[in-house]
Structures are given as structure tokens and as C-alpha cells.
Write a protein that holds these residues in place. Structure first.
Motif, PDB file in Angstrom:
ATOM      1  N   VAL A 111       1.332  -1.208   0.437  1.00  0.00           N
ATOM      2  CA  VAL A 111       0.288  -0.047  -0.228  1.00  0.00           C
ATOM      3  C   VAL A 111       1.076   1.456  -0.476  1.00  0.00           C
ATOM      4  CG1 VAL A 111      -1.721   1.238   1.470  1.00  0.00           C
ATOM      5  CG2 VAL A 111      -1.650  -1.602   1.600  1.00  0.00           C
ATOM      6  N   CYS A 112       0.554   2.352  -1.014  1.00  0.00           N
ATOM      7  CA  CYS A 112       0.764   3.075  -0.141  1.00  0.00           C
ATOM      8  C   CYS A 112       0.176   4.385  -0.619  1.00  0.00           C
ATOM      9  CB  CYS A 112       2.143   4.047  -2.351  1.00  0.00           C
ATOM     10  SG  CYS A 112       1.176   3.143  -3.334  1.00  0.00           S
ATOM     11  N   LEU A 113       0.202   5.355  -0.037  1.00  0.00           N
ATOM     12  CA  LEU A 113      -1.184   6.091   0.939  1.00  0.00           C
ATOM     13  C   LEU A 113      -0.532   7.530   1.423  1.00  0.00           C
ATOM     14  CD1 LEU A 113      -4.089   5.593   1.740  1.00  0.00           C
ATOM     15  CD2 LEU A 113      -3.012   5.745   3.612  1.00  0.00           C
ATOM     16  N   SER A 114      -1.413   8.762   0.712  1.00  0.00           N
ATOM     17  CA  SER A 114      -0.650  10.545   0.793  1.00  0.00           C
ATOM     18  C   SER A 114      -2.084  10.458   2.008  1.00  0.00           C
ATOM     19  CB  SER A 114      -1.202  10.955  -0.388  1.00  0.00           C
ATOM     20  OG  SER A 114      -0.685  10.124  -1.578  1.00  0.00           O
ATOM     21  N   VAL A 115      -1.190  11.391   2.890  1.00  0.00           N
ATOM     22  CA  VAL A 115      -2.362  12.592   4.401  1.00  0.00           C
ATOM     23  C   VAL A 115      -1.942  13.188   4.420  1.00  0.00           C
ATOM     24  CG1 VAL A 115      -2.638  12.026   6.550  1.00  0.00           C
ATOM     25  CG2 VAL A 115      -2.146  10.268   5.351  1.00  0.00           C
ATOM     26  N   PRO A 116      -2.615  14.854   4.354  1.00  0.00           N
ATOM     27  CA  PRO A 116      -2.332  16.057   4.328  1.00  0.00           C
ATOM     28  C   PRO A 116      -1.905  16.583   5.711  1.00  0.00           C
ATOM     29  CG  PRO A 116      -4.784  15.093   3.430  1.00  0.00           C
ATOM     30  CD  PRO A 116      -4.008  14.227   4.582  1.00  0.00           C
ATOM     31  N   TRP A 117      -1.154  16.910   5.674  1.00  0.00           N
ATOM     32  CA  TRP A 117      -0.434  17.803   6.893  1.00  0.00           C
ATOM     33  C   TRP A 117      -1.828  18.400   7.699  1.00  0.00           C
ATOM     34  CZ3 TRP A 117       5.419  18.985   7.360  1.00  0.00           C
ATOM     35  CH2 TRP A 117       5.542  19.663   9.135  1.00  0.00           C
ATOM     36  N   PRO A 118      -1.925  18.567   8.516  1.00  0.00           N
ATOM     37  CA  PRO A 118      -3.111  19.218   9.018  1.00  0.00           C
ATOM     38  C   PRO A 118      -2.511  20.895   9.959  1.00  0.00           C
ATOM     39  CG  PRO A 118      -3.524  17.120  10.788  1.00  0.00           C
ATOM     40  CD  PRO A 118      -1.568  16.938   9.242  1.00  0.00           C
ATOM     41  N   GLY A 119      -3.000  21.357   9.240  1.00  0.00           N
ATOM     42  CA  GLY A 119      -3.117  23.547   9.180  1.00  0.00           C
ATOM     43  C   GLY A 119      -1.740  23.681   8.292  1.00  0.00           C
TER      44      GLY A 119
END
Length: 723
Positions: A111-119
Motif C-alpha cells: 500500500v502507498c498512501l497520501s495524508v494531508p498535513w493538518p494546518g
């Protein structure tokens, strides 16, 4: 569910409204981030349309994993197959080359996955597999900064290929924190039944995970990744982030028993709990339905690790116990030898999409429905033609991109393009955990933009065509909030106008010609005709519905065709039949209010009928423009009371007054007798013709005549012959 009218709920919504006004320009969650999919061998989908559109712009050959990120409006930002990162122009980011040495070539799932950096708007953590020293499988993380390269983005040179986890199973999932801002990244240990859940906050990627037991160890023993081909476990989070499913080693435990594990996830604490083991059909991949009530498992053919044949199974997670869930399994595999169900993911449109290893993407149309009612479409979307040489191979995939579960939970709302005058309808999907909502329609014609109901469905009628951004503020019963938006296209309706109520003249067809706007492309009359104009021969109501080419908006116009009023018959001044005395004039007069054209083309009010004319055809035009033809038949006759008999003739042969001329005498019906002054009959002629008696052989003098015809009293008098 929290009472939406409680003091707490009302105050919370009020405060959030104030905050939303301040942060109106900040993109909300769950909008368009999952609108673009780039995956597999040159496959891509865009979900801005329904059904999604296949794109031919993918530059990757993703063997085992892929991830794609778009902005909240659905604009592509970047995508990756785990080893390189591509920008929106489909070129590799300069620092995004070789960020991993195993993900793209791993024979397992991965799995490869992208997650936003909050703020930190425009900053994203990209997780991908890595084969670390000592053949230890784990995950590394890189930071993508979209402000670099003029907005095209790049991998940060100071945060690239950072070690995230060692000795972990090749599974990864991400769930939004209950606070609505942060995220959880969920991993599973290799060789132990433990979950390690890492927070992603404004401070960055946390290093202290929340550790939870995930079930009894014999079920989930995963070999330390010496044989990468065996590391094909699978982990998925439900769209609402409340449940997890774990498939160990192709869906079998260490004893070869086919099973999967269901677990609860607490988005407030990051803790995994309540593992339930369901023995069943196993499988290699799995996915939840949008409402979380169904679980789908799949295995393509051949699956060399698990030994499965093709299968595509649906489980009812509301069936009750683990045994009941196992008993609810329904095989949905179609009779299609080319359908090989592999990896799957929910789309932003609420459908479940399945990679089948071919050039077609399968999908489940209604994944919330049970059994065959879910409607599996094995050859749903063609991914495009084969690539030209030198590549020269077809497009296809066994994997799909994975996203944050909140992107797919989509307390999202749907709408569709409408026409001016129609109500645009908005509906939140998957509203099971909603507390309340507040809609705004950005309608400049309405004060405040059109604030509406707190219900999960709303309708609004826009008065003007255009593109509007409708927003909804969503309040969940767990305290989380969302601000969602969608573009609504309001298309203009075409214009159609029929002439003012026309009059139908007797015996003449009437052509109805509408006035139309240029965008009209189709026509339908109430008679069924589909032509731009219509010829009518009967009075009555006629309607025309037109449709525009752009958007299919329709408009209708109706007209009442009336019969034109006719003048009386016979018309004053134009009797149908008339009798005139010979050698007397006859004058016809045009009726008042009618235009006239006489046989000689004249248009004067009167017309002198030439002698000997048997009939006069008159063309009249009414005030309404209707032409009328009238014919006056003329019969000529002599009139006794109008006969003028002379009292002298001069038969001297000069051609002047040589005979007894009687003007107005009708030939062939009168008998003339002439007597001398002693009463002797000197001339008699039946059927006398005027001028016929010329006193031949008679002396000058006074003579008496008797002119008679049947049915009339005779005329008598005297005439003098003078030569």
C-alpha cells in the motif's frame, strides 16, 4: 444522536458558523480529493462526471500500489506508484524519483498512501513500502510540498525517505481524527497481532503510536518479511472510520483457515478493539460498503499465495454474530471468464470499483444493497486503447489507489446540473452519523446567498443561469464538523414565442413560425411534428416544446388558433345574381370594411359592369387579411317600361335613322304591326329586331304601330315617315 435543539448543540453550531465565516477560503474535507485516480498500467479515472471518465494521461506502471491526491475542488495535484511521484503535468517531480525501492516492484500487495498535513495547506505525507537493510520490510515517508516549482510541487529535499516503521506488515490505512482536523495512520506489526496507530497533527507525524492488541496471535502471525511474496496481508478502514477489516496472508491464518477479522476503531483515541474473527471464503482484498453494513472480499485467478480461484463475496455485517456474518456470504461472481476481481476501492460517486486485470474496470452499482441487488457490472468502464509502440501493450490493473477513509465516507452531498426555473436538489450521502447541517447556495438573487434548512436534503431554485458554489456545514454526532462544497451548474432555458393568436382564414393553411433563441436544437409540437414550423388547417390550441443543445433544457409555448370571422353572404352591394335591362349601365359597389379588387385589377369602391358580361368575379380581403371571392352573375333583359319608341324615321339611305330603332328591345320575342292612317295593315314582323322596319315601298306620312309580346300588355303609338 445529540438533540439538535439542545443548548449545547445550538451553541456549537453558532460558534462553528462564526468560525466558518472566518475560514471560508479554507478547503473543507471530503470534497474532491478523491476525484482523480491514477493507478495500474497507465490507467486513470476522473470522477468529475458520472459515470467517471477514463483518462489516457497516466505515466506510471503501478504493479502493486498507487496513490493519488487532488485538491478540494477535484483538481489533480500528484500521484505515485510508491517509487516515484508525478505532478499534475504527468512528469516526475525532481526529488520524487526513487523514493522507494520496493513498492513498485513488490510481488505482494503493498500500500502507498497520501495524508494531508493538518494546518499546513498544500503539504502531504506520502507513505510507501521500503525494503530496508537486512531484508526488513517496512514503510518510509516523504513530504510533498505543493508550493515548490511554482505550484507544481516537489518532494521536500529535507524530508525525503524518512524511516516510518520497520518490521511491519505491508498494510496501511488512514482515518480522520474525531476532532475533524487531525488523522490516524494505522499499521500492523509483522510477526505479532498488534496495531500501531500514529497521529498526524499540526506538529507533524507523531512518533509515539497507540498500541492495541488485534486478536489472538496464531491467527495473525506474519513472517518477518524475508519472503516479500508472502507479505500480502490487507487492512481496510470503513468509510466512517469506525471499523477495520484485516485479511492475514491472503485471507488465511497460519493453519490455512480462510478468515478475516473485524475490529472497532476509536477515532478519538486511536485505539483498536473488539476483534471478531469471521471464518468464511477468505480472499486477498476487501472493502466496506459506503454505509459500512456490507463487506466485499475478492480474489483473482490465479492467486498463487492463497490458492483461491476467482471469487467475489459479499457479507452482511449486520447479520449478528461472527457465525451469522459468515453464513450471510453471497458469491457474486458473474459468468465471465475474463473477470478476475482484485483490489477495490469506493469511488466518490458511492460505487465500489474493482480492478480486474483487464482493460475494463468493474464496479458495484449499489454496494449498500444485499446480494444480486447490488448490481455487479464486470465490464463497467473501458480504460482506453492499448499503448502505441514502443510500449505496445494494453491498459489494465490489479490495484486501485487507496485514500483516507474520510474522503470516501463522504458526508458528501450530490447535486446535478439543472435548468433555470427548476429546483436544484442537494442530498447528503451516508447521513447516519449526522447531527445537523446548514446549507448555503451562493445565490446573489437571495439576501445572504440563500441559507436553507438544517435537514440533510435541500432544494433551491436559482433565478439566473450560471455556476454557483453551494456549501454545507456538517455537524456530526461525535463532535466533528465539515464544510463541503459542490459546483452547481444552472443552465439557461431556451426562448420560444409563437405569434399573437393567429386567425385561420377559410380554405387557407396557416404556417406557425416561432421565434427561437439560437441554442434550440430540437422541436416537438403538440401534433407530434418535430419540424421548426407547423402548418395548420384547423382552429384549436397548438403548443411547441423546444430543447437546447447545451444541457437539454426545455421551454414550451402555446397559441390558440381561431377561425377568422367572415362577412355576411350575400354582401351589401354585391348580390349573387342581378338582372339588368339591355343597354342600361350596371354598377357594383364594394362592401364597407373590405378591400376589393375588380376583374380589371382596379381597387376603386365601384365598378361599371361592361355590357354583355355574364358574371363578375370579385376578390375581397377582410380586415383580418383573409381573401374572399364573390361572383355576381348578370342576366341582361329588356324592360318594357324602359322602351323608348321614336316618332319619326328618315329612310333616305344615309344610314342615319333609316329604320324604326327601339332601344332596349330584346330581340326574338316582340311582334311589330304597322298600320296606315286608314287602318290598313302595311307591315307585320314576328321576332322583331330593332331597326328592321324601314317603310320600304310606302309613301311618306303618318303611320300607327302595335308592339306586343306574350305576357305583357302591348305598346302602341305613331311614327312619321319622312324622306
Amino acid at each position: 444522536m445529540e438533540n439538535p435543539y439542545s443548548l449545547f448543540s445550538v451553541l456549537r453550531r453558532f460558534c462553528f458558523c462564526l468560525l466558518s465565516l472566518c475560514l471560508l477560503g479554507i478547503p473543507g474535507y471530503g470534497q474532491g480529493e478523491a476525484n482523480n485516480w491514477y493507478f495500474g498500467f497507465r490507467c486513470a479515472l476522473n470522477f468529475s462526471t458520472r459515470p467517471p471518465q477514463a483518462l489516457l494521461s497516466n505515466s506510471t506502471r503501478a504493479v502493486s500500489c498507487s496513490t493519488t491526491m487532488s485538491d478540494s475542488l477535484g483538481n489533480l495535484l500528484f500521484y505515485s506508484e510508491g517509487s516515484s511521484v508525478y505532478d499534475r503535468n504527468h512528469t516526475r517531480m525532481p526529488n520524487g524519483i526513487n523514493i522507494s525501492f520496493v513498492a513498485g516492484g513488490n510481488s505482494g500487495i503493498g500500500v502507498c498512501l497520501s495524508v494531508p498535513w493538518p494546518g499546513r495547506p498544500g503539504h502531504y505525507f506520502l507513505f510507501s513500502q521500503e525494503d530496508f537493510a537486512g531484508d526488513t520490510l517496512g514503510y518510509q515517508v516523504s513530504l510533498i510540498d505543493m508550493s515548490l516549482r511554482g505550484g507544481s510541487g516537489d518532494v521536500s529535499s529535507s524530508f525525503r525517505r524518512q524511516v516510518f516503521r520497520l518490521k511491519c506488515a505491508p498494510v496501511l490505512a488512514a482515518v480522520r481524527h474525531q476532532n475533524g482536523r487531525d488523522y490516524w495512520v494505522i499499521t500492523h506489526d509483522a510477526g505479532a497481532s498488534r496495531y500501531r496507530v500514529y497521529p498526524v497533527t499540526a506538529a507533524g507525524l507523531g512518533s509515539m503510536p497507540v498500541v492495541s492488541a488485534g486478536g489472538s496471535s496464531p491467527l495473525y502471525q506474519i513472517p518477518p518479511s524475508g519472503d516479500l511474496g508472502l507479505d500480502d496481508s490487507y487492512l481496510r478502514a470503513s468509510p466512517d472510520g469506525r471499523r477495520l477489516t484485516f485479511l492475514p496472508r491472503g485471507g488465511k491464518d497460519i493453519n490455512g483457515v480462510a478468515l478475516f477479522n473485524l475490529l472497532d476503531f476509536d477515532a478519538a483515541t486511536g485505539r483498536v478493539s473488539n476483534p471478531v474473527t469471521v471464518t468464511g471464503r477468505g480472499g486477498t482484498y476487501c472493502a466496506f460498503s459506503p454505509d459500512g453494513t456490507k463487506l466485499y472480499t475478492s480474489a483473482g485467478d490465479p492467486d498463487t499465495v492463497a490458492g483461491y480461484a476467482n471469487q467475489f463475496v459479499q457479507y452482511n455485517l449486520r447479520a449478528g454474530s461472527a457465525a451469522a456474518i459468515a453464513a450471510s456470504a453471497q458469491e457474486l461472481l458473474p459468468n465471465d471468464i475474463f473477470f478476475q476481481p482484485n483490489d477495490m476501492e469506493l469511488g466518490p460517486d458511492g460505487r465500489l470499483y474493482i480492478a480486474s486485470g483487464t482493460d475494463s474496470m468493474a464496479f458495484v452499482r449499489y454496494p449498500n444493497r444485499a446480494g444480486a441487488a447490488c448490481e455487479l457490472v464486470p465490464r463497467g468502464i473501458w480504460m482506453g486503447p492499448p499503448l502505441p509502440p514502443p510500449v505496445g501493450t494494453g491498459r489494465g490493473s490489479t490495484n486501485v489507489p487507496h485514500f483516507l477513509s474520510s474522503y470516501l465516507y463522504l458526508a458528501d452531498f450530490t447535486t446535478a446540473a439543472v435548468c433555470v426555473g427548476d429546483s436544484a436538489r442537494f442530498r447528503l450521502r451516508y447521513a447516519s452519523r449526522l447531527d445537523s447541517v446548514r446549507w448555503r447556495f451562493q445565490d446573489p438573487a437571495v439576501p445572504g446567498g440563500g441559507t436553507s434548512t438544517t435537514r440533510p436534503a435541500a432544494a433551491h431554485r436559482y433565478a439566473q443561469p450560471g455556476t454557483y458554489r453551494a456549501r454545507v456545514q456538517v455537524y456530526y454526532n461525535d463532535g466533528a464538523t465539515d464544510t463541503l462544497s459542490r459546483l452547481v451548474t444552472v443552465r439557461p432555458i431556451p426562448t420560444v414565442a409563437l405569434p399573437a393568436p393567429p386567425l385561420l382564414c377559410p380554405g387557407q393553411p396557416l404556417l406557425l413560425t416561432p421565434q427561437l433563441s439560437p441554442d434550440v436544437t430540437s422541436y416537438r409540437w403538440s401534433t407530434g411534428a418535430t419540424t421548426p414550423t407547423l402548418t395548420v388547417v384547423q382552429p384549436g390550441a397548438y403548443s411547441l416544446t423546444v430543447t437546447s443543445g447545451a444541457g437539454g433544457c426545455a421551454a414550451t409555448a402555446t397559441v390558440q388558433v381561431r377561425a377568422a370571422p367572415l362577412p355576411p353572404d350575400p354582401l351589401p352591394g354585391l348580390p349573387p345574381d342581378t338582372l339588368r335591362c339591355l343597354d342600361t349601365p350596371l354598377t357594383l359597389r364594394a362592401p364597407a370594411g373590405l378591400a376589393v379588387r375588380w376583374p380589371d385589377g382596379s381597387t376603386a369602391p365601384t365598378y361599371a359592369v361592361p355590357p354583355g358580361t355574364p358574371a363578375v368575379a370579385v376578390l375581397l380581403t377582410t380586415a383580418q387579411g383573409c381573401p374572399i371571392t364573390r361572383t355576381v352573375r348578370v342576366q341582361e333583359t329588356e324592360c318594357a317600361d324602359q322602351l323608348v319608341l321614336p316618332n319619326i324615321i328618315t329612310p333616305n339611305g344615309d344610314g342615319k335613322n333609316d329604320g324604326l330603332q327601339i332601344p332596349g328591345l330584346q330581340p326574338g320575342v316582340w311582334t311589330l304591326r304597322v298600320f296606315s292612317r286608314w287602318g290598313r295593315l302595311v307591315y307585320e314582323q314576328a321576332d322583331y329586331v330593332s331597326g328592321q322596319w324601314k317603310a320600304q315601298g310606302l309613301p311618306d306620312g303618318l303611320y300607327y304601330y302595335l308592339l306586343a309580346r306574350p305576357g305583357q300588355p302591348p305598346r302602341k303609338g305613331w311614327v312619321e315617315v319622312m324622306r
